[in-house]
Design an enzyme around this catalytic site. Structure first.
Site, PDB file in Angstrom:
ATOM      1  N   ASP A 201      33.742  32.331 -14.085  1.00  0.00           N
ATOM      2  CA  ASP A 201      32.633  33.230 -14.378  1.00  0.00           C
ATOM      3  C   ASP A 201      32.754  33.836 -15.779  1.00  0.00           C
ATOM      4  OD1 ASP A 201      30.407  34.987 -13.162  1.00  0.00           O
ATOM      5  OD2 ASP A 201      31.817  36.504 -13.894  1.00  0.00           O
ATOM      6  N   GLU A 243      31.123  28.670 -16.831  1.00  0.00           N
ATOM      7  CA  GLU A 243      29.860  29.388 -16.894  1.00  0.00           C
ATOM      8  C   GLU A 243      29.749  30.065 -18.259  1.00  0.00           C
ATOM      9  OE1 GLU A 243      26.938  32.879 -15.727  1.00  0.00           O
ATOM     10  OE2 GLU A 243      29.073  33.220 -15.826  1.00  0.00           O
TER      11      GLU A 243
HETATM   12  C1  NOJ Z   1      27.636  35.708 -13.919  1.00  0.00           C
HETATM   13  C2  NOJ Z   1      27.266  35.658 -12.466  1.00  0.00           C
HETATM   14  O1  NOJ Z   1      26.525  34.481 -12.233  1.00  0.00           O
HETATM   15  C3  NOJ Z   1      26.467  36.901 -12.159  1.00  0.00           C
HETATM   16  O2  NOJ Z   1      25.925  36.857 -10.862  1.00  0.00           O
HETATM   17  C4  NOJ Z   1      27.338  38.108 -12.360  1.00  0.00           C
HETATM   18  O3  NOJ Z   1      26.566  39.273 -12.204  1.00  0.00           O
HETATM   19  C5  NOJ Z   1      27.973  38.112 -13.762  1.00  0.00           C
HETATM   20  N1  NOJ Z   1      28.493  36.855 -14.152  1.00  0.00           N
HETATM   21  C6  NOJ Z   1      29.100  39.109 -13.834  1.00  0.00           C
HETATM   22  O4  NOJ Z   1      30.220  38.632 -13.140  1.00  0.00           O
END
Ligand code: NOJ
Length: 532
Positions: A201, A243
């Site tokens: 993430d 991500e």
């Molecule tokens: C990306 C995630 O997809 C999202 O849902 C989240 O709020 C943020 N990162 C923070 O972790």
């Protein structure tokens, strides 16, 4: 193919665990619920599940605010349940990856509690503290609708702390080698348990440096390479999915020389698929894929149409963003931050041919596709629910109360109206030949039979009609020719001679002859295999 490269031709499926299936009637989806639904997932044909966060969490950001990296939130089950799920999935040849939230913890995490309470605590330096909120001014705010600043004053600490997301998610300090090690230990723990990898993430934000936008810094890449090297050495075949909501040029370095991430989401192609469908033109997709640099042979893009967040419009120009909002978010409350909080089916007016066309692009463009739970049946959203909750509603299994999701009181409201469980559900779609479920399943099946879809080769076919996205995919002697008519009208094209000839239509199972001209019905698509 080398088995460690399994992700290159896998179809992924994203599960928001709370919403999927409640096995014990407490109103929350859980790990045992997923285990019970593995037959369904196997029937759909997916190869790998991505589970959204299941760690103990105060749920200020639906689990992306972790309070304990070494456990499972009680509402989802236990470590034993998780092991049982992994085992049962593996028995069906289904892999599982989970979220690894590296950048931040919950403010309820004991590290942060210790850090804020005592300047001399060994944990003080686990987070980014400052006497002023004037540092790192060039870093943008991500949750623009709610966060006025990336700094928040903490009374107890007597200092400001740094956070790229909600103020309840303080950023970890990666300049501290202890933090770097902690996260390697976390990865180790879950890999040892049998997990097949991580969706990492928010990775662009690990380090902060004055005078930069604090994204994609060299220090960040260096740390991620360490994590990869650790996995490579100890757990070959387990993957890291990146991500990074960034331009293709900025995502490219996350693949390194094939020694950083195995996979990366292709964020910029996603909104351009919606642009293409609305404009009836392929140009925006063509332009972004031409701009996408090649990636190392052992890497793969990951493509998606929707996920658990808003449909992000960070990777388009301000004019395009405005246009997308006008087209796809007619009501102001459909907007969120730089995006649109709606699901696939409602975005595409619940029109089968448009949804299928979007899926045709998803399954045939380069990259491994991810299906967001429920989109395989075209379930709806509930925009009465705040934030991103409207696209995280219970899976619609059948038309019994709560859509068969839970025998208890569900944690949230379901989807109302035409796209709710009374009309759209797994049971009736499985029973109905030709349903969206069967159409999606067919695409999954065909895609997996043809390694050309997973290869990096892709050439646009120059056609004389801007409404048609046509391309060629090739691998080891197989040539596939794909046509997508983005227009609501018939589209005629003249075919260059080299493409004329006999083809096997993968979707109908019939032989077709392509001559000098071809007319495609509105929103239709063809997946053809060249016959020699
Ligand atoms: C990306 C995630 O997809 C999202 O849902 C989240 O709020 C943020 N990162 C923070 O972790």
């Amino acid at each position: 193919m080398d088995q460690t490269l399994w992700y290159k031709d896998a179809v992924f499926y994203q599960i928001y665990v709370r919403a999927f299936y409640d096995s014990n009637g407490d109103g929350h989806g859980d790990l045992n619920g997923i285990t019970q639904k593995l037959d369904y997932l196997q029937d759909l044909g997916v190869d790998c599940l991505w589970l959204m966060p299941i760690y103990p969490s105060p749920l200020k950001d639906d689990g992306y605010d972790i309070a304990d990296y070494y456990n499972i939130d009680r509402t989802f089950g236990t470590l034993e349940d998780f092991k049982a799920l992994i085992k049962a999935a593996h028995q069906r040849n289904i892999r599982i990856i989970m979220d690894l939230v590296l950048n931040h913890t919950s403010d309820q995490h004991p590290w942060f509690q210790a850090s804020r309470s005592d300047r001399n605590s060994p944990y003080r330096d686990y987070y980014v503290w400052s006497d002023t909120d004037q540092k790192y001014k060039d870093a943008r705010i991500i949750f623009v609708d709610t966060e006025p600043s990336n700094w928040t004053w903490d009374e107890k600490a007597g200092q400001y702390f740094w956070h790229r997301f909600y103020a309840s998610q303080p950023d970890l300090n990666y300049d501290n080698p202890k933090v770097q090690n902690e996260m390697l230990n976390v990865a180790h723990f879950w890999l040892a348990l049998g997990i097949d990898g991580f969706r990492a993430d928010a990775v662009p934000y690990l380090f902060e440096r004055e005078g930069t936008n604090c994204e994609n810094l060299p220090e960040t890449h260096a740390y991620l390479k360490k994590l990869r090297a650790f996995m490579h050495q100890n757990y070959p075949g387990r993957i890291l999915l990146c991500e990074a909501n960034q331009s293709p040029e900025d995502v490219r370095p996350y693949f390194g020389d094939g020694d950083e991430f195995h996979m990366g989401f292709h964020f910029p192609i996603m909104p351009r698929i919606y642009m293409a469908l609305k404009k009836g033109r392929a140009d925006d997709m063509i332009e972004i894929l031409r701009r996408t640099p090649p990636i190392p042979e052992n890497c793969q893009w990951c493509t998606f149409l929707r996920n658990h967040d808003e449909l992000t419009l960070e990777m388009v120009t301000p004019e395009e963003r405005q246009w997308m909002w006008e087209q796809y978010a007619p009501e102001p409350r459909m907007k969120l931050n730089w995006g649109i909080r709606r699901r696939l089916a409602p975005l595409l007016d619940n029109e089968r041919r448009k949804i299928e066309l979007a899926n045709s692009l998803l399954f045939t463009l380069p990259g491994s596709p991810i299906i967001y739970y429920g989109d395989e049946i075209g379930m709806g959203d509930n925009i009465d629910l705040p934030d991103r909750n409207g696209v995280r509603t219970p899976m619609q299994w059948n038309d019994s109360p709560n859509g068969g999701f839970s025998t208890g009181k569900p944690y949230t409201a379901s989807v109302e109206g035409d796209l709710g469980y009374k009309h759209i559900n797994v049971a009736n779609q499985i029973a109905t030949p030709g349903s969206m479920f069967h159409a999606t399943r067919q695409m999954v099946t065909i895609r997996k039979q043809h390694p050309a879809f997973a290869s990096s080769s892709m050439e646009w076919v120059e056609v004389d009609n801007p409404s048609v996205a046509a391309y060629r995919r090739q691998y080891e002697g197989e040539t596939l020719l794909i046509f997508n008519n983005l227009s609501s009208s018939d589209s005629m094209i003249h075919l260059p001679e080299q493409y004329q000839g006999t083809y096997f239509d993968l979707l109908t199972g019939k032989l077709e002859t392509l001559r000098e001209s071809l007319t495609l019905q509105p929103y239709s698509y063809l997946w053809l295999q060249e016959q020699k």
